[in-house]
Design a protein around this motif. Structure first.
Motif, PDB file in Angstrom:
ATOM      1  N   THR A   1     -81.775  19.860 -50.152  1.00  0.00           N
ATOM      2  CA  THR A   1     -82.695  21.320 -50.218  1.00  0.00           C
ATOM      3  C   THR A   1     -84.051  20.702 -50.904  1.00  0.00           C
ATOM      4  OG1 THR A   1     -81.716  21.753 -52.604  1.00  0.00           O
ATOM      5  CG2 THR A   1     -80.816  22.867 -49.852  1.00  0.00           C
TER       6      THR A   1
ATOM      7  N   ALA B   1     -76.887  18.267 -49.400  1.00  0.00           N
ATOM      8  CA  ALA B   1     -76.559  19.805 -49.148  1.00  0.00           C
ATOM      9  C   ALA B   1     -75.472  19.435 -47.422  1.00  0.00           C
ATOM     10  CB  ALA B   1     -77.787  20.693 -48.850  1.00  0.00           C
TER      11      ALA B   1
ATOM     12  N   ASP C   1     -74.991  14.223 -54.482  1.00  0.00           N
ATOM     13  CA  ASP C   1     -75.892  16.097 -54.279  1.00  0.00           C
ATOM     14  C   ASP C   1     -76.612  16.300 -53.312  1.00  0.00           C
ATOM     15  OD1 ASP C   1     -76.878  18.079 -55.618  1.00  0.00           O
ATOM     16  OD2 ASP C   1     -78.367  17.349 -56.781  1.00  0.00           O
TER      17      ASP C   1
ATOM     18  N   LEU D   1     -83.427  26.403 -45.432  1.00  0.00           N
ATOM     19  CA  LEU D   1     -84.027  25.837 -47.138  1.00  0.00           C
ATOM     20  C   LEU D   1     -83.585  24.397 -47.357  1.00  0.00           C
ATOM     21  CD1 LEU D   1     -81.836  28.068 -49.215  1.00  0.00           C
ATOM     22  CD2 LEU D   1     -84.141  28.445 -48.705  1.00  0.00           C
TER      23      LEU D   1
ATOM     24  N   THR E   1     -70.526  20.768 -45.205  1.00  0.00           N
ATOM     25  CA  THR E   1     -71.433  21.329 -46.194  1.00  0.00           C
ATOM     26  C   THR E   1     -71.026  21.055 -47.683  1.00  0.00           C
ATOM     27  OG1 THR E   1     -71.067  23.291 -45.536  1.00  0.00           O
ATOM     28  CG2 THR E   1     -72.761  21.699 -44.042  1.00  0.00           C
ATOM     29  N   ASP E   2     -71.243  21.924 -48.365  1.00  0.00           N
ATOM     30  CA  ASP E   2     -70.972  22.573 -49.569  1.00  0.00           C
ATOM     31  C   ASP E   2     -71.033  24.031 -49.011  1.00  0.00           C
ATOM     32  OD1 ASP E   2     -73.752  23.763 -49.840  1.00  0.00           O
ATOM     33  OD2 ASP E   2     -74.951  22.400 -51.280  1.00  0.00           O
ATOM     34  N   GLU E   3     -71.535  24.509 -50.807  1.00  0.00           N
ATOM     35  CA  GLU E   3     -70.729  26.119 -50.413  1.00  0.00           C
ATOM     36  C   GLU E   3     -71.742  27.255 -50.132  1.00  0.00           C
ATOM     37  OE1 GLU E   3     -71.753  25.143 -54.825  1.00  0.00           O
ATOM     38  OE2 GLU E   3     -70.705  23.938 -52.597  1.00  0.00           O
ATOM     39  N   ARG E   4     -72.674  27.080 -49.773  1.00  0.00           N
ATOM     40  CA  ARG E   4     -73.757  27.050 -48.858  1.00  0.00           C
ATOM     41  C   ARG E   4     -73.946  26.486 -47.714  1.00  0.00           C
ATOM     42  NH1 ARG E   4     -78.115  24.320 -52.689  1.00  0.00           N
ATOM     43  NH2 ARG E   4     -77.367  22.855 -52.043  1.00  0.00           N
ATOM     44  N   ASN E   5     -73.389  26.256 -46.760  1.00  0.00           N
ATOM     45  CA  ASN E   5     -73.100  26.390 -45.540  1.00  0.00           C
ATOM     46  C   ASN E   5     -74.460  26.539 -45.322  1.00  0.00           C
ATOM     47  OD1 ASN E   5     -71.832  25.500 -43.332  1.00  0.00           O
ATOM     48  ND2 ASN E   5     -71.951  27.933 -42.664  1.00  0.00           N
ATOM     49  N   LEU E   6     -75.343  25.224 -45.116  1.00  0.00           N
ATOM     50  CA  LEU E   6     -76.845  25.478 -45.193  1.00  0.00           C
ATOM     51  C   LEU E   6     -77.402  24.834 -43.919  1.00  0.00           C
ATOM     52  CD1 LEU E   6     -78.778  24.762 -48.311  1.00  0.00           C
ATOM     53  CD2 LEU E   6     -78.035  26.857 -47.610  1.00  0.00           C
TER      54      LEU E   6
END
Length: 703
Positions: free
Chosen positions: A415, A319, A317, A391, A340-345
């Motif tokens: 995050t 990000a 988990d 974030l 990166t996960d789908e949020r591309n943070l």
């Protein structure tokens, strides 16, 4: 122990002694309870105003003490005339003349106090008076027993509450109507304050009516299920908390039923197993990565490393995850891969290169220890990378060791507000170790494969590039020996062929000796400040003259000076080889472009041509000793397969890298050399070599 709190309440005791006084026809009465070595007055009737104000007296100094010591009734008709009453007794001074006392016993039969009547005149106590006081004492005994039983029950309840409060497990209970009757400290920590002014059923309906997506405290749902008759055992509850990792709770709940089968309420226990859950998932992640990198999967290393980053991110988990490789040329960290996960943070504009000790990855490289940043927005190392992490809130970076040396860094971003913990630190360190071992195995694998190819190519070299000129030399030598009268013109032609073939053999031998000598250290590199631009311009002029018959233009784009530390003679060998190789394969009417540019702490030399594209499988072997492309073999292009291998050896001795890339439009090949601008700190070829890839410039590439 306070007798008033543990025995008779004041009002009840006063009422009781008043009844005893009337029944005994005495002007005064009192109840005294034993408290250690003291007798405390808990009920009184008719005592004079000058009675001692202290509510307790020593057992040994009061007539009640005679009752306590004897454990039997004491009847005194005249205090002044009774030998049992010492002259120092306070009763003499207070005006008491007659005393009648009976022991008060607790539920176990032990003396707990005294019920007594007094008279201020001498008198003979009648049987009915004794009976009245005896009954009063018995009433006090029942009352004290009941009160003390209630006190003991209260003690037990307090003890149980203290015990439950000391538990790490949350405990809550409600009655049959759903009203909360108990919640220990651990439960309050997990749930917050639960309502005690409304039943939980009504409260839950109100909360969901106000906010349909509202999440109830984790204890409420199991309690309501238990009230409905269900029993739960180790039911998993995931609790989301703002800016924190979700907590994993195990709930056990059951209804409370009396012997008659009626519901008394429900109880729930909540156990926070987040650390245990995290440890289990982390272990599964480490095992997955170990299997992935075990060696049975022969996919390219970068493909496996991307899968490793994805596995770490999804299973643990995070990000975003990154793998940083050490660029040996520039002595900097180069971001090699990221996920990166789908949020591309990951914030835009993050540097792709970091110096030793710079940023969190650089700090992990410098210290060879894991580095946690609990707050990216305030952490000094994190702020060296960017001032705005968006974030993302926390991160951990772990060095990737190969042997005893750090060769890369694994970075993970979250995050959540993370806190360092031994379990995750150990797991991330283990994962990094698996990556390092994998890269070391792949390097050994590459060397083994390269050695096998070199052996095969060497056999081919001996069979053609060495045997052919030797055969020619031996043949012409035999002819000249056998025919002394050979015409002069034929003899000169044969000698020229022998000289040309001897020259070819000398080139092969010289290159082999150069490669072996440089790699073994018997031939050293003469480092000095030099101008790479000057070397390139001179080499370009030479190659133009050498290939004057070719319709190929050689363009040079370089600054007036490109100063670095190197061996001018050896680097001239490299440039000559690259330009000659580019011209050999360039199309007629095309351009060859050679450039020198600065690349941070490195200097880049590139040589590009347009012509036949080298297949990807051959690009990976282009710099191996004795290797020749299929095109060279098919078209019978002269060569030994040693030129680019020698170039690689020279570049590695300078602490640099050499790579090949190809383009399809227009088709062609680019050779890129990266050299450290400053004096190299290590020239051992043990560093991770870049290979033929489409990786970012300067990034080490693993096969």
């Amino acid at each position: 122990m306070d007798p008033r709190s543990e025995g008779l309440p004041q009002a009840a005791a006063d009422h009781l002694v008043a009844l005893v006084a009337r029944a005994a026809q005495a002007p005064a009465a009192m109840v005294l309870l034993l408290a250690g070595e003291q007798l405390r007055l808990v009920g009184a009737y008719g005592l004079p105003s000058h009675w001692p104000s202290s509510p307790s007296v020593a057992v040994s100094s009061a007539l009640g003490g005679l009752v306590i010591s004897r454990g039997a009734p004491v009847v005194i008709s005249d205090v002044l005339a009774d030998d049992r009453v010492p002259t120092a007794r306070p009763e003499r001074a207070e005006g008491e003349r007659a005393f009648l006392g009976y022991p008060i016993r607790d539920g176990d039969g032990a003396v707990a106090g005294v019920c007594a009547v007094l008279d201020y005149q001498p008198r003979q106590w009648q049987p009915e008076h004794l009976t009245a006081v005896d009954q009063g004492a018995r009433a006090c005994t029942a009352f004290v027993g009941e009160q003390r039983s209630a006190a003991r029950a209260d003690d037990v309840q307090r003890l149980l509450a203290a015990l439950l409060d000391s538990l790490q497990t949350g405990v809550a209970a409600c009655d049959a109507a759903g009203w909360l009757i108990f919640s220990n400290k651990a439960n309050q920590d997990l749930n917050g304050e639960l309502p005690d002014d409304i039943d939980l059923r009504t409260w839950a309906r109100q909360q969901t009516a106000l906010t349909p997506a509202a999440t109830l405290p984790p204890a409420v749902g199991p309690l309501l299920q238990a009230l409905a008759g269900e029993s739960l055992h180790e039911s998993e509850i995931m609790v989301e908390r703002r800016q924190q990792r979700p907590s994993m709770l195990l709930a056990d709940a059951q209804p409370i039923i009396n012997v008659g089968g009626e519901s008394l309420g429900a109880v729930v226990t909540l156990q926070d197993v987040t650390q245990r859950h995290t440890a289990a998932v982390s272990k599964d992640c480490e095992l997955t990565i170990r299997r992935l990198l075990s060696g049975s999967d022969t996919r390219p290393a970068d493909e496996l490393l991307r899968e490793v980053l994805t596995t770490i991110g999804r299973m643990l988990d995070w990000a975003a995850t990154e793998f940083w490789a050490i660029d040996e040329v520039g002595n900097v960290l180069q971001r090699h891969l990221r996920w990166t996960d789908e949020r591309n943070l990951l914030p835009p504009g993050l540097p792709d290169r970091l110096g030793h000790g710079q940023g969190m990855p650089g700090r992990a490289w410098q210290t060879s220890e894991p580095v946690w940043a609990t707050d990216l927005h305030t952490d000094a190392d994190a702020r060296a990378q960017t001032l705005d992490w968006g974030l993302l809130r926390s991160a951990v970076t772990v060095p990737v060791p190969i042997g005893s040396t750090t060769r890369g860094v694994l970075s993970c971003y979250s995050t959540y507000t993370e806190s360092p913990d031994d379990v995750r630190t150990a797991v991330m360190t283990g994962v990094a170790a698996h990556i390092g071992q994998f890269l070391e195995r792949r390097r050994g694998w590459d060397l083994t494969i390269e050695l096998g190819h070199s052996r095969d190519e060497y056999i081919a070299l001996v069979g053609h590039e060495i045997r052919t000129p030797l055969t020619s030399i031996l043949s012409y030598t035999a002819l000249m020996i056998d025919d002394p009268d050979l015409p002069t013109a034929d003899r000169v032609e044969m000698l020229q062929v022998m000289q040309r073939n001897t020259g070819r053999l000398q080139i092969i031998v010289d290159k082999l000796l150069d490669i072996a000598g440089l790699q073994s250290g018997h031939v050293t590199v003469d480092f000095r400040r030099m101008d790479l631009s000057a070397v390139l311009l001179a080499a370009a002029a030479t190659v133009r003259d050498r290939f004057a018959d070719r319709d190929v233009t050689v363009d040079v784009d370089s600054p007036d000076e490109a100063i670095l530390w190197g061996d001018p003679r050896r680097l001239a060998q490299v440039v000559d080889e690259l330009l000659a190789n580019a011209l050999e394969w360039a199309d007629e009417g095309s351009h060859i472009t050679a450039t020198v540019t600065a690349d941070g702490p490195a200097t880049l030399l590139t040589v590009s041509n347009t012509g036949q594209v080298i297949p990807a499988a051959e690009r990976e072997r282009l710099f191996q000793r004795f290797f020749r492309t299929q095109g060279a073999l098919t078209n019978a292009v002269p060569g030994t397969g040693l030129g680019l291998s020698l170039a690689r050896t020279i570049i590695e001795q300078h602490g640099g890298t050499i790579t090949a890339t190809t383009d399809d439009d227009p088709p062609g090949t680019t050779i890129t050399v990266r050299l450290p601008t400053d004096r190299p700190t290590a020239t051992s070829p043990e560093h991770l070599r870049a290979t033929t890839t489409d990786a970012a410039p300067g990034a080490a590439r693993y096969r």
